[in-house]
Design an enzyme around this catalytic site. Structure first.
Site, PDB file in Angstrom:
ATOM      1  N   ALA A 165       0.845  -1.194   0.000  1.00  0.00           N
ATOM      2  CA  ALA A 165       0.000   0.000   0.000  1.00  0.00           C
ATOM      3  C   ALA A 165       0.877   1.239   0.000  1.00  0.00           C
ATOM      4  O   ALA A 165       1.882   1.302   0.702  1.00  0.00           O
ATOM      5  CB  ALA A 165      -0.903   0.008   1.228  1.00  0.00           C
ATOM      6  N   ILE A 166       0.496   2.210  -0.808  1.00  0.00           N
ATOM      7  CA  ILE A 166       1.199   3.501  -0.855  1.00  0.00           C
ATOM      8  C   ILE A 166       0.368   4.487  -0.046  1.00  0.00           C
ATOM      9  O   ILE A 166      -0.813   4.686  -0.342  1.00  0.00           O
ATOM     10  CB  ILE A 166       1.319   4.018  -2.312  1.00  0.00           C
ATOM     11  CG1 ILE A 166       1.830   2.921  -3.255  1.00  0.00           C
ATOM     12  CG2 ILE A 166       2.191   5.265  -2.371  1.00  0.00           C
ATOM     13  CD1 ILE A 166       3.174   2.364  -2.921  1.00  0.00           C
TER      14      ILE A 166
ATOM     15  N   PHE B 237       0.151   8.366   0.977  1.00  0.00           N
ATOM     16  CA  PHE B 237       0.605   9.752   0.852  1.00  0.00           C
ATOM     17  C   PHE B 237       0.283  10.482   2.148  1.00  0.00           C
ATOM     18  O   PHE B 237      -0.866  10.543   2.572  1.00  0.00           O
ATOM     19  CB  PHE B 237      -0.095  10.443  -0.325  1.00  0.00           C
ATOM     20  CG  PHE B 237       0.516  10.124  -1.653  1.00  0.00           C
ATOM     21  CD1 PHE B 237       1.410  11.001  -2.256  1.00  0.00           C
ATOM     22  CD2 PHE B 237       0.203   8.931  -2.308  1.00  0.00           C
ATOM     23  CE1 PHE B 237       1.987  10.695  -3.480  1.00  0.00           C
ATOM     24  CE2 PHE B 237       0.771   8.616  -3.535  1.00  0.00           C
ATOM     25  CZ  PHE B 237       1.668   9.497  -4.120  1.00  0.00           C
TER      26      PHE B 237
ATOM     27  N   GLY C  99       2.044  12.061   8.251  1.00  0.00           N
ATOM     28  CA  GLY C  99       1.678  12.751   9.492  1.00  0.00           C
ATOM     29  C   GLY C  99       0.971  11.831  10.475  1.00  0.00           C
ATOM     30  O   GLY C  99       0.926  10.610  10.296  1.00  0.00           O
ATOM     31  N   ASN C 100       0.373  12.444  11.502  1.00  0.00           N
ATOM     32  CA  ASN C 100      -0.234  11.654  12.579  1.00  0.00           C
ATOM     33  C   ASN C 100      -1.373  10.763  12.098  1.00  0.00           C
ATOM     34  O   ASN C 100      -1.512   9.627  12.556  1.00  0.00           O
ATOM     35  CB  ASN C 100      -0.745  12.587  13.690  1.00  0.00           C
ATOM     36  CG  ASN C 100       0.393  13.301  14.391  1.00  0.00           C
ATOM     37  OD1 ASN C 100       1.508  12.793  14.443  1.00  0.00           O
ATOM     38  ND2 ASN C 100       0.131  14.484  14.913  1.00  0.00           N
ATOM     39  N   ILE C 101      -2.210  11.274  11.180  1.00  0.00           N
ATOM     40  CA  ILE C 101      -3.335  10.461  10.695  1.00  0.00           C
ATOM     41  C   ILE C 101      -2.819   9.367   9.766  1.00  0.00           C
ATOM     42  O   ILE C 101      -3.260   8.222   9.823  1.00  0.00           O
ATOM     43  CB  ILE C 101      -4.400  11.344  10.008  1.00  0.00           C
ATOM     44  CG1 ILE C 101      -5.043  12.273  11.044  1.00  0.00           C
ATOM     45  CG2 ILE C 101      -5.479  10.484   9.344  1.00  0.00           C
ATOM     46  CD1 ILE C 101      -5.948  13.329  10.477  1.00  0.00           C
TER      47      ILE C 101
ATOM     48  N   GLY D 198      -0.935   7.050  12.255  1.00  0.00           N
ATOM     49  CA  GLY D 198      -1.686   6.547  13.403  1.00  0.00           C
ATOM     50  C   GLY D 198      -3.085   6.060  13.112  1.00  0.00           C
ATOM     51  O   GLY D 198      -3.753   5.535  13.995  1.00  0.00           O
TER      52      GLY D 198
ATOM     53  N   LYS E  36     -21.219  11.558  10.047  1.00  0.00           N
ATOM     54  CA  LYS E  36     -19.944  11.793  10.728  1.00  0.00           C
ATOM     55  C   LYS E  36     -19.572  13.277  10.695  1.00  0.00           C
ATOM     56  O   LYS E  36     -19.267  13.893  11.715  1.00  0.00           O
ATOM     57  CB  LYS E  36     -18.859  10.933  10.064  1.00  0.00           C
ATOM     58  CG  LYS E  36     -17.516  10.989  10.764  1.00  0.00           C
ATOM     59  CD  LYS E  36     -16.597  11.988  10.130  1.00  0.00           C
ATOM     60  CE  LYS E  36     -15.379  12.227  11.018  1.00  0.00           C
ATOM     61  NZ  LYS E  36     -14.382  13.060  10.373  1.00  0.00           N
TER      62      LYS E  36
END
Length: 391
Positions: free
Chosen positions: A5-6, A8, A11-13, A16, A213
């Protein structure tokens, strides 16, 4: 060969949320970013920890089996990785999609695999994968557009997980709430079937999940932040201990609930339970969630399809109540000149240099004949005049 899986965005999301679940599904994850510091850290560190935080305590998972490439300096390598990948995901922010599209387009065009790559944008925005798909088509040779679906399939997603500001010196480690929801539409994959990622809830129709959401979690979270900022509070959990702020947030979410229930055939009871769960989640003191982090980027949050104008405009069109949302919109307009947040400075400039009508059009994208427009103009004018607001 193993699954690849690539991702992009390192960062944290990206680390994490997305990478945690790709790793759990047995994928090698290749992080793509343009930040030298992020890429260097990922390249030099063979593992990092994701700590899930809840009222019951903490649990830590260690993420391994990843690589990292700087797309600014090694674009050709990124193209080759996409050419042989099973999945491409991104968590870069909706405004950055246009910048990652050219290299993704090249990677897709270079594919010779029989199975099309699955492209899933994991952004806090409605139809983010559609947006990315549009940019990719702009960077695809017209002769190859007709056969694009043979090389890639594009599926929208709804993501829900709170990632607070990280403690200093965390390095690559991420603290994150335990709860998550990751819904992805399955129809685009057709005869190929969707990728095997157990954490994903595969659905036929995504809009109810996205709107529920966005108009509950994001609307509630941002409403809390903007009222809290006005009252000088620093943390989200602390703000929700204030009975007036808590009641205001509930009033806003009652309005968005009435839209969700009437539009998406979700029962009132189910939505009420969802709202209670969300307020409980964002009240979680263990997350140590900062008001300025949640409030940042007010221009995006005030835009046409986002968490305030999106539900308020639909309620206005349906002749339903949107008074509490107007209060939240006003508080968002007051989130100006916050250190470290360029959009809050730009918001201050727009409000200073334009009439109430022009500022409303520019900030919200509302048409002048829209039933919500005049109500927002009123709030913009109030903020411009520096009038004191309620609460």
């Amino acid at each position: 060969m193993g699954k690849k899986a690539i991702q992009f965005g390192g960062g944290n999301i990206g680390r994490g949320f997305v990478a945690e679940f790709l790793h759990a599904a047995g994928y090698e994850v290749v992080f793509i970013d343009v930040m030298d510091s992020v890429i260097n850290s990922l390249q030099q560190t063979p593992s990092y920890d994701v700590t899930e935080v809840s009222e019951e305590g903490e649990s830590t998972k260690t993420i391994t089996n990843y690589r990292a490439i700087n797309s600014k300096t090694h674009e050709a390598d990124v193209v080759q990785e996409i050419a042989s990948a099973d999945v491409v995901t991104c968590a870069v922010g909706p405004n950055i999609l246009k910048f990652i599209a050219p290299v993704i387009a090249k990677g897709i065009d270079a594919r010779t695999e029989e199975r099309p790559v699955a492209v899933i944008a994991c952004e806090n925005a409605i139809g983010a994968t559609d947006t990315l798909h549009g940019y990719i088509k702009q960077h695809t040779n017209p002769d190859r557009l007709e056969t694009l679906s043979e090389r890639a399939r594009f599926a929208n997603s709804a993501i829900d997980r709170i990632v607070p500001n990280q403690p200093p010196n965390s390095g690559l480690n991420v603290r994150i709430e335990k709860f998550y929801e990751w819904a992805v539409e399955k129809t685009p994959f057709g005869e190929w079937g969707h990728p095997d990622i157990p954490a994903i809830h595969w659905v036929d129709h995504l809009e109810p999940y996205i709107e529920r959401k966005l108009f509950t979690v994001n609307t509630g979270h941002a409403t809390t932040a903007y009222y809290a900022h006005k009252r000088g509070k620093k943390m989200i959990a602390e703000a929700l201990e204030d009975p007036e702020i808590r009641e205001t947030v509930h009033k806003v979410l009652e309005e968005t609930a009435s839209l969700i229930v009437s539009k998406h055939e979700i029962s009132e009871q189910e939505q009420k339970e969802y709202v209670d769960k969300i307020v409980s989640r964002i009240s979680n003191p263990y997350l140590e969630d900062n008001v300025e982090r949640v409030g940042r980027a007010p221009l995006r949050k005030l835009s046409r399809k986002e968490r305030f104008i999106g539900p308020a405009s639909q309620l206005a069109e349906r002749g339903q109540k949107f008074d509490a949302l107007l209060g939240a919109i006003e508080m968002a307009l007051r989130f100006q000149n916050v250190p470290g947040d360029e959009e809050s400075s730009e918001l201050a400039r727009i409000l200073k240099e334009n009439s109430a009508e022009d500022a409303t059009s520019q900030l919200t994208g509302l048409e002048k004949d829209h039933p919500l427009y005049s109500h927002v103009v009123e709030r913009v004018s109030t903020v411009q005049q520096g009038s004191k607001s309620v609460l």
